[in-house]
Design a protein around this motif. Structure first.
Motif, mmCIF file in Angstrom:
data_model
loop_
_atom_site.group_PDB
_atom_site.id
_atom_site.type_symbol
_atom_site.label_atom_id
_atom_site.label_comp_id
_atom_site.label_asym_id
_atom_site.label_seq_id
_atom_site.Cartn_x
_atom_site.Cartn_y
_atom_site.Cartn_z
ATOM 1 N N GLU A 86 14.003 68.397 -117.934
ATOM 2 C CA GLU A 86 14.757 67.172 -118.202
ATOM 3 C C GLU A 86 15.095 66.426 -116.903
ATOM 4 O O GLU A 86 15.011 65.200 -116.835
ATOM 5 C CB GLU A 86 16.057 67.507 -118.936
ATOM 6 N N SER A 87 15.474 67.174 -115.881
ATOM 7 C CA SER A 87 15.844 66.567 -114.599
ATOM 8 C C SER A 87 15.367 67.489 -113.478
ATOM 9 O O SER A 87 16.144 68.269 -112.926
ATOM 10 C CB SER A 87 17.356 66.348 -114.527
ATOM 11 N N PRO A 88 14.091 67.387 -113.139
ATOM 12 C CA PRO A 88 13.528 68.335 -112.176
ATOM 13 C C PRO A 88 14.219 68.266 -110.813
ATOM 14 O O PRO A 88 14.655 67.197 -110.362
ATOM 15 C CB PRO A 88 12.063 67.895 -112.062
ATOM 16 N N SER A 89 14.285 69.432 -110.174
ATOM 17 C CA SER A 89 14.844 69.508 -108.829
ATOM 18 C C SER A 89 13.842 70.231 -107.928
ATOM 19 O O SER A 89 12.948 70.938 -108.419
ATOM 20 C CB SER A 89 16.174 70.264 -108.847
ATOM 21 N N GLN A 136 9.614 85.326 -116.292
ATOM 22 C CA GLN A 136 9.574 84.639 -117.572
ATOM 23 C C GLN A 136 10.682 83.594 -117.677
ATOM 24 O O GLN A 136 11.843 83.868 -117.375
ATOM 25 C CB GLN A 136 9.697 85.640 -118.723
ATOM 26 N N ILE A 137 10.321 82.399 -118.157
ATOM 27 C CA ILE A 137 11.279 81.304 -118.288
ATOM 28 C C ILE A 137 11.831 81.250 -119.718
ATOM 29 O O ILE A 137 13.032 81.315 -119.945
ATOM 30 C CB ILE A 137 10.615 79.965 -117.935
ATOM 31 N N TYR A 138 10.940 81.076 -120.676
ATOM 32 C CA TYR A 138 11.267 81.041 -122.092
ATOM 33 C C TYR A 138 10.137 81.708 -122.865
ATOM 34 O O TYR A 138 9.014 81.801 -122.368
ATOM 35 C CB TYR A 138 11.414 79.590 -122.587
ATOM 36 N N TYR A 139 10.475 82.119 -124.085
ATOM 37 C CA TYR A 139 9.451 82.673 -124.939
ATOM 38 C C TYR A 139 9.701 82.250 -126.383
ATOM 39 O O TYR A 139 10.793 81.781 -126.733
ATOM 40 C CB TYR A 139 9.385 84.200 -124.832
ATOM 41 N N SER A 140 8.670 82.434 -127.204
ATOM 42 C CA SER A 140 8.760 82.090 -128.615
ATOM 43 C C SER A 140 8.035 83.151 -129.440
ATOM 44 O O SER A 140 6.866 83.438 -129.179
ATOM 45 C CB SER A 140 8.127 80.717 -128.863
ATOM 46 N N MET A 141 8.741 83.705 -130.405
ATOM 47 C CA MET A 141 8.135 84.731 -131.257
ATOM 48 C C MET A 141 7.308 84.106 -132.386
ATOM 49 O O MET A 141 6.426 84.764 -132.934
ATOM 50 C CB MET A 141 9.217 85.625 -131.865
ATOM 51 N N PRO A 193 15.830 80.777 -117.191
ATOM 52 C CA PRO A 193 15.715 79.606 -118.061
ATOM 53 C C PRO A 193 16.395 78.336 -117.567
ATOM 54 O O PRO A 193 16.155 77.251 -118.120
ATOM 55 C CB PRO A 193 16.400 80.094 -119.342
ATOM 56 N N GLU A 194 17.236 78.436 -116.531
ATOM 57 C CA GLU A 194 18.051 77.295 -116.126
ATOM 58 C C GLU A 194 17.179 76.125 -115.688
ATOM 59 O O GLU A 194 16.292 76.264 -114.843
ATOM 60 C CB GLU A 194 18.985 77.692 -114.976
ATOM 61 N N GLY A 195 17.462 74.961 -116.260
ATOM 62 C CA GLY A 195 16.744 73.739 -115.891
ATOM 63 C C GLY A 195 15.511 73.463 -116.728
ATOM 64 O O GLY A 195 14.798 72.489 -116.490
#
Lengths: 117, 115
Positions: free
Chosen positions: A79-82, A45-50, A61-63
């Motif tokens: 924002e700045s893909p790697s 999981q990267i991010y979530y929203s309730m 979550p980094e990046g």
């Protein structure tokens, strides 16, 4: 038809060029999240929203950034893909219900295959 | 740490034979357990879940899973495999604490059913 829609399905980009992957669901689900799938690692999981305007970090979550201005949409922003963000990304949504933790199944989008060169 | 293990990277079965895809978990509290299937170039599709109650859970496409609390397992089964069952299968658990909606996934098991 109940569904989670991601766009684009495939994306090749260059290091440092900002990009957004969109995610939209038509089931009025409160809970939405982003995962990345890498060989041998499963999904993480990267991010979530309730709910609207409520977001928080997942395990990796980094990046990444997200926003939840409307209930149906949950875009993922790089924002700045790697190159280490080259992966298969999935958006998912769930009905929140009244149980902790959620006992409802997640609905997944078709996936976005991202390559960063 | 809360985790899910799928000990087999690949399971090979002949069509018509029973199949089992194994899953064990390590979580605090009572687990909510899920199985998902992923076909090539597709998203994950929900198969079944265990929340509470009967240890044998029936799901889509003839699949079922048995929750065993003492062995902390949730193996996926089907009495008679079809070639069309060939896919990647993921076991997942919703853990207590942290992101309440987060699914902790196993690494996946590739099921290959031969005619």
């Amino acid at each position: 038809e109940a569904q989670v829609t991601q766009n684009p399905r495939y994306l090749i980009t260059v290091t440092g060029k900002k990009l957004t992957v969109t995610c939209s669901q038509n089931m009025n689900h409160e809970y939405m999240s982003w995962y990345r799938q890498d060989p041998g690692l499963g999904l993480r999981q990267i991010y979530y929203s309730m709910n609207v305007e409520v977001t928080d970090k997942g395990d990796v979550p980094e990046g990444y950034k997200v926003s939840r201005k409307e209930k149906r949409n949950f875009p993922l922003i790089l924002e700045s893909p790697s190159p280490n963000q080259t992966s298969l990304y999935f958006c998912a949504s769930s009905f929140r219900g009244d149980r902790y933790p959620l006992n409802t199944e997640a609905f997944f989008g078709q996936g976005t295959r991202l390559t960063v060169v | 740490a809360q985790s899910v293990a799928q000990p087999e990277d690949q399971v090979n079965v002949a069509e018509g034979n029973p199949l089992t895809v194994k899953c064990t978990y390590s979580v605090s509290g009572n687990p909510y357990l899920f199985w998902y299937v992923q076909y090539p170039n597709r998203g994950l599709q929900f198969l079944l879940k265990y929340i509470t109650g009967d240890n044998l859970v029936k799901g889509s496409y003839g699949f079922e899973a048995e929750f065993n609390k003492s062995q902390t397992s949730f193996h996926l089964k089907k009495p008679s495999a079809l070639v069309s069952d060939s896919a990647l299968y993921f076991c997942a658990v919703r853990p207590w604490g942290g992101s309440q909606g987060n699914l902790i996934f196993g690494k996946g098991t590739k099921l290959s059913v031969k005619p």
